[in-house]
Design a protein around this motif. Sequence first.
Motif, PDB file in Angstrom:
ATOM      1  N   ARG B  28       0.826  -1.217   0.000  1.00 40.71           N
ATOM      2  CA  ARG B  28       0.000   0.000   0.000  1.00 40.71           C
ATOM      3  C   ARG B  28       0.852   1.257   0.000  1.00 40.71           C
ATOM      4  O   ARG B  28       0.428   2.302  -0.461  1.00 40.71           O
ATOM      5  N   LEU B  29       2.071   1.147   0.598  1.00 39.48           N
ATOM      6  CA  LEU B  29       2.939   2.324   0.657  1.00 39.48           C
ATOM      7  C   LEU B  29       3.733   2.466  -0.634  1.00 39.48           C
ATOM      8  O   LEU B  29       4.058   3.564  -1.057  1.00 39.48           O
ATOM      9  N   ALA B  30       4.054   1.332  -1.275  1.00 44.75           N
ATOM     10  CA  ALA B  30       4.974   1.371  -2.413  1.00 44.75           C
ATOM     11  C   ALA B  30       4.326   1.927  -3.666  1.00 44.75           C
ATOM     12  O   ALA B  30       4.998   2.457  -4.533  1.00 44.75           O
ATOM     13  N   ARG B  31       2.992   1.807  -3.758  1.00 44.08           N
ATOM     14  CA  ARG B  31       2.376   2.153  -5.045  1.00 44.08           C
ATOM     15  C   ARG B  31       2.161   3.651  -5.196  1.00 44.08           C
ATOM     16  O   ARG B  31       1.621   4.099  -6.193  1.00 44.08           O
ATOM     17  N   ARG B  32       2.586   4.437  -4.175  1.00 46.80           N
ATOM     18  CA  ARG B  32       2.269   5.864  -4.220  1.00 46.80           C
ATOM     19  C   ARG B  32       3.101   6.627  -5.241  1.00 46.80           C
ATOM     20  O   ARG B  32       2.605   7.525  -5.904  1.00 46.80           O
ATOM     21  N   SER B  33       4.409   6.303  -5.356  1.00 50.47           N
ATOM     22  CA  SER B  33       5.262   7.100  -6.242  1.00 50.47           C
ATOM     23  C   SER B  33       6.561   6.360  -6.526  1.00 50.47           C
ATOM     24  O   SER B  33       6.855   5.338  -5.914  1.00 50.47           O
ATOM     25  N   LEU B 369      13.804   7.690 -22.314  1.00 49.08           N
ATOM     26  CA  LEU B 369      12.669   7.226 -23.108  1.00 49.08           C
ATOM     27  C   LEU B 369      11.412   8.039 -22.846  1.00 49.08           C
ATOM     28  O   LEU B 369      10.675   8.366 -23.768  1.00 49.08           O
ATOM     29  N   ASN B 370      11.153   8.364 -21.565  1.00 47.75           N
ATOM     30  CA  ASN B 370       9.894   9.039 -21.255  1.00 47.75           C
ATOM     31  C   ASN B 370      10.069   9.967 -20.054  1.00 47.75           C
ATOM     32  O   ASN B 370       9.609   9.663 -18.956  1.00 47.75           O
ATOM     33  N   PRO B 371      10.737  11.120 -20.260  1.00 48.78           N
ATOM     34  CA  PRO B 371      11.024  12.016 -19.129  1.00 48.78           C
ATOM     35  C   PRO B 371       9.760  12.540 -18.456  1.00 48.78           C
ATOM     36  O   PRO B 371       9.804  12.950 -17.302  1.00 48.78           O
ATOM     37  N   GLU B 372       8.626  12.534 -19.158  1.00 47.37           N
ATOM     38  CA  GLU B 372       7.405  13.116 -18.586  1.00 47.37           C
ATOM     39  C   GLU B 372       6.527  12.066 -17.910  1.00 47.37           C
ATOM     40  O   GLU B 372       5.373  12.338 -17.583  1.00 47.37           O
ATOM     41  N   ALA B 373       7.054  10.849 -17.731  1.00 49.08           N
ATOM     42  CA  ALA B 373       6.229   9.765 -17.189  1.00 49.08           C
ATOM     43  C   ALA B 373       5.658  10.137 -15.828  1.00 49.08           C
ATOM     44  O   ALA B 373       6.325  10.762 -15.008  1.00 49.08           O
ATOM     45  N   SER B 374       4.401   9.730 -15.593  1.00 46.65           N
ATOM     46  CA  SER B 374       3.773  10.004 -14.300  1.00 46.65           C
ATOM     47  C   SER B 374       4.320   9.047 -13.247  1.00 46.65           C
ATOM     48  O   SER B 374       4.927   8.027 -13.568  1.00 46.65           O
ATOM     49  N   GLU B 375       4.071   9.388 -11.974  1.00 48.01           N
ATOM     50  CA  GLU B 375       4.550   8.536 -10.878  1.00 48.01           C
ATOM     51  C   GLU B 375       3.979   7.122 -11.005  1.00 48.01           C
ATOM     52  O   GLU B 375       4.676   6.132 -10.788  1.00 48.01           O
ATOM     53  N   GLN B 376       2.682   7.030 -11.338  1.00 41.31           N
ATOM     54  CA  GLN B 376       2.048   5.712 -11.440  1.00 41.31           C
ATOM     55  C   GLN B 376       2.685   4.886 -12.547  1.00 41.31           C
ATOM     56  O   GLN B 376       2.935   3.699 -12.411  1.00 41.31           O
ATOM     57  N   LYS B 377       2.975   5.568 -13.662  1.00 44.63           N
ATOM     58  CA  LYS B 377       3.590   4.896 -14.803  1.00 44.63           C
ATOM     59  C   LYS B 377       4.970   4.347 -14.409  1.00 44.63           C
ATOM     60  O   LYS B 377       5.347   3.235 -14.792  1.00 44.63           O
ATOM     61  N   LEU B 378       5.721   5.140 -13.631  1.00 50.17           N
ATOM     62  CA  LEU B 378       7.070   4.715 -13.240  1.00 50.17           C
ATOM     63  C   LEU B 378       7.007   3.488 -12.332  1.00 50.17           C
ATOM     64  O   LEU B 378       7.853   2.604 -12.422  1.00 50.17           O
ATOM     65  N   VAL B 379       5.994   3.434 -11.461  1.00 52.96           N
ATOM     66  CA  VAL B 379       5.843   2.255 -10.592  1.00 52.96           C
ATOM     67  C   VAL B 379       5.535   1.022 -11.445  1.00 52.96           C
ATOM     68  O   VAL B 379       6.079  -0.061 -11.227  1.00 52.96           O
ATOM     69  N   VAL B 380       4.679   1.201 -12.464  1.00 51.28           N
ATOM     70  CA  VAL B 380       4.342   0.079 -13.354  1.00 51.28           C
ATOM     71  C   VAL B 380       5.594  -0.408 -14.085  1.00 51.28           C
ATOM     72  O   VAL B 380       5.863  -1.615 -14.167  1.00 51.28           O
ATOM     73  N   VAL B 381       6.395   0.542 -14.601  1.00 49.19           N
ATOM     74  CA  VAL B 381       7.632   0.164 -15.301  1.00 49.19           C
ATOM     75  C   VAL B 381       8.572  -0.558 -14.339  1.00 49.19           C
ATOM     76  O   VAL B 381       9.204  -1.560 -14.699  1.00 49.19           O
ATOM     77  N   GLY B 382       8.637  -0.069 -13.096  1.00 47.76           N
ATOM     78  CA  GLY B 382       9.486  -0.719 -12.091  1.00 47.76           C
ATOM     79  C   GLY B 382       9.073  -2.168 -11.881  1.00 47.76           C
ATOM     80  O   GLY B 382       9.916  -3.062 -11.770  1.00 47.76           O
ATOM     81  N   ARG B 383       7.761  -2.420 -11.856  1.00 43.08           N
ATOM     82  CA  ARG B 383       7.283  -3.794 -11.632  1.00 43.08           C
ATOM     83  C   ARG B 383       7.592  -4.691 -12.822  1.00 43.08           C
ATOM     84  O   ARG B 383       8.043  -5.826 -12.657  1.00 43.08           O
TER      85      ARG B 383
END
Lengths: 34, 630
Positions: B28-33, B369-383
């Motif tokens: 729950r804490l990790a998905r924030r940003s 590749l995507n400097p404007e990526a949102s926080e949520q998008k970055l978490v998805v890429v991380g996963r």
Amino acid sequence: MIPAEGFFWSWILPALIFGVSLWATVALYRRFSR
Amino acid sequence: MIRFGSIDIFWTSLFLLLMVGGAFWFYRLARRSESDFFLAGRGLPWWLPASSVFSTHTATDTPMWITGVIYKDGLRGLWYTFFSAWTAIGAFVAARIFRRSLAYTQAEWQSLRFSGLGAELLRGWMAGWQVFMNMFILGWVGIAMGKVGELVFGWPVWVGLIVPSLITAIYTLAAGYWGVVMGDFLQGIVAVFAILLVSLVGVVAAGGPGEITGKLVELGQEWRLDPFAFTGVSDGDFPMLWWLTMLVIAVVGGFGMGTSIDWYVEAQRIQSAKTVRDATYGLWAGGAITLIRNAFWAVSILAFFVMLPDIKDTAVSELGWFRLGFELLPMGLIGVFFGAILAIHLSTISSHLNLGALYFTRDLYQRYLNPEASEQKLVVVGRWTTAVLLIGSFFYGMMMEEITQWLIFALWLMSAGIWLPNILQVVWWRFNAWGYLAAWMANLGVSWLVVWILPGFNLLPELPDHIQFWLLMALGACFFLPATFLTKPEPMDRLVQYYVMTRPLGWWGPVHREAVRRGLIEETKKESGPVTRSMGIRRSWTPEAAQEWTREDWIAILLSPLVYTGLLFGLVQVLLMQMEGFALLGAAVIGTLIIYWVIDPKLKAVSEEFEAGQARFLDEVEARSRWEEA
């Protein structure tokens, strides 16, 4: 085999270690999820 | 095959469930940003990074190789483990500078310290290299676990390689770095209990400390109790020159970044700490616990040696510590012991999965590749990256037998020829991106020649490691020093910005004067107001004065490696019930308290001052990562 030779060591001590870990888990979660 | 009853299966399952479930719950804490998924929001008190440093650096193969060297070399073998003592000085120098840079990774730090094309080349190269390196390490420790599973349960090797990693992936994918540090803390608790229990059981089974030392004398092996049992100045398998070279690499390496292969992992722990002070104490304590662990291992392996002194094959002797646990513990505790082996394995796998994903997400995807990526998008890429790394590591693990020699060569490369430039980039303002790039490139070519090609053609004798180190350093300098002086220094704007933010140690005079001239920092010579001192040690600090490097820092820097040495060897002697050990261990504890007393007021002032400016600095760093030059 290495040439060398109760309830407390088989049950009580593992349960104590488990208890400490469980307590730590709950304490960590409560502290950081506020 | 070993005894493993239903009561053992019960305890192993229960501990595994707790470690995985407890870490998973933090999703729950990790998905924030992005900063939550990779740095736990930079909010951790010092003891969490400390336990993570310890747990990550205790893998399944660690008790194997340490048992191997102690069985072969006795207590002098402990010096092979002393490379981890770079944290003695690193905690007070590199950790403070890196935490203040706010870089997520060492690759990002390159683009804050340097600028322009050179900096981007360095960042891309280092990020790509680290993604692969983490995959390698995952394969390496995975195959070690596979061998343990084969030894203990007769499982095929692939079971131990794949199944524990998949279990780790459950919480690493969901909870990111939050799961990693919380898992590391729980796994650390179980591992510490197991290491204490098995080591003490081994000593008792051998008849106690007096019996161990007596047996060694009886066997004519008392040299094994001497950590300074050199075989000569430069010859034999334990020459004094090797020892001195090791001390330089380990101790002086703390002034640089990347001087130890562990740095890339610890940098993430340093950056996740709540303040500069927490980063320093976290790294220092993590290193100290690791050395204390080695002391317990060493004494119990001496116990194993006196019980079975005639093992010639290293592949057999290095299982000695595992055998103490599996053959001497009672039913029930064997289950806890196997739970602890899984724990130390999970903590290493989870850290490297998250770190590899961080390098890809932050330094390659977000930067290029995507400097404007949102926080949520970055978490998805991380996963997604975590999952890809996991699968890649299985392939590396399966071909590890063929590539081990290459891997050791690659690791050695990164620590030898690049060691000095890794320090220079931190302590010398004039060293620039082209000099550092030249060092990397020259290192690839030169070490290839010195290690393999020239000896292959009999143009150069096969040199021992410690001579290679100095030769590679000198040959590298022939390339990176000219490259540095033939190109321009980094632009003064960038250097001043970096200097004001991190306040590095060393030769930064021209940059300091420029920063004063621009009014960005105050000249401390003109300090007004009273300064309280006690025994010559300053007790009250203004924020500005605390940022300078002073006598107090140097006391901590000089005492720290001595304290580490005292902790390690003092504890070994205490466990062997040798009286002088109590004096040595006591001195190390007093030394620790002195360091704390001297440096703590200053670290508090540095941390308060930096926290006040951190929000503004973070905006600058984030703007720069989106290519909006500040």
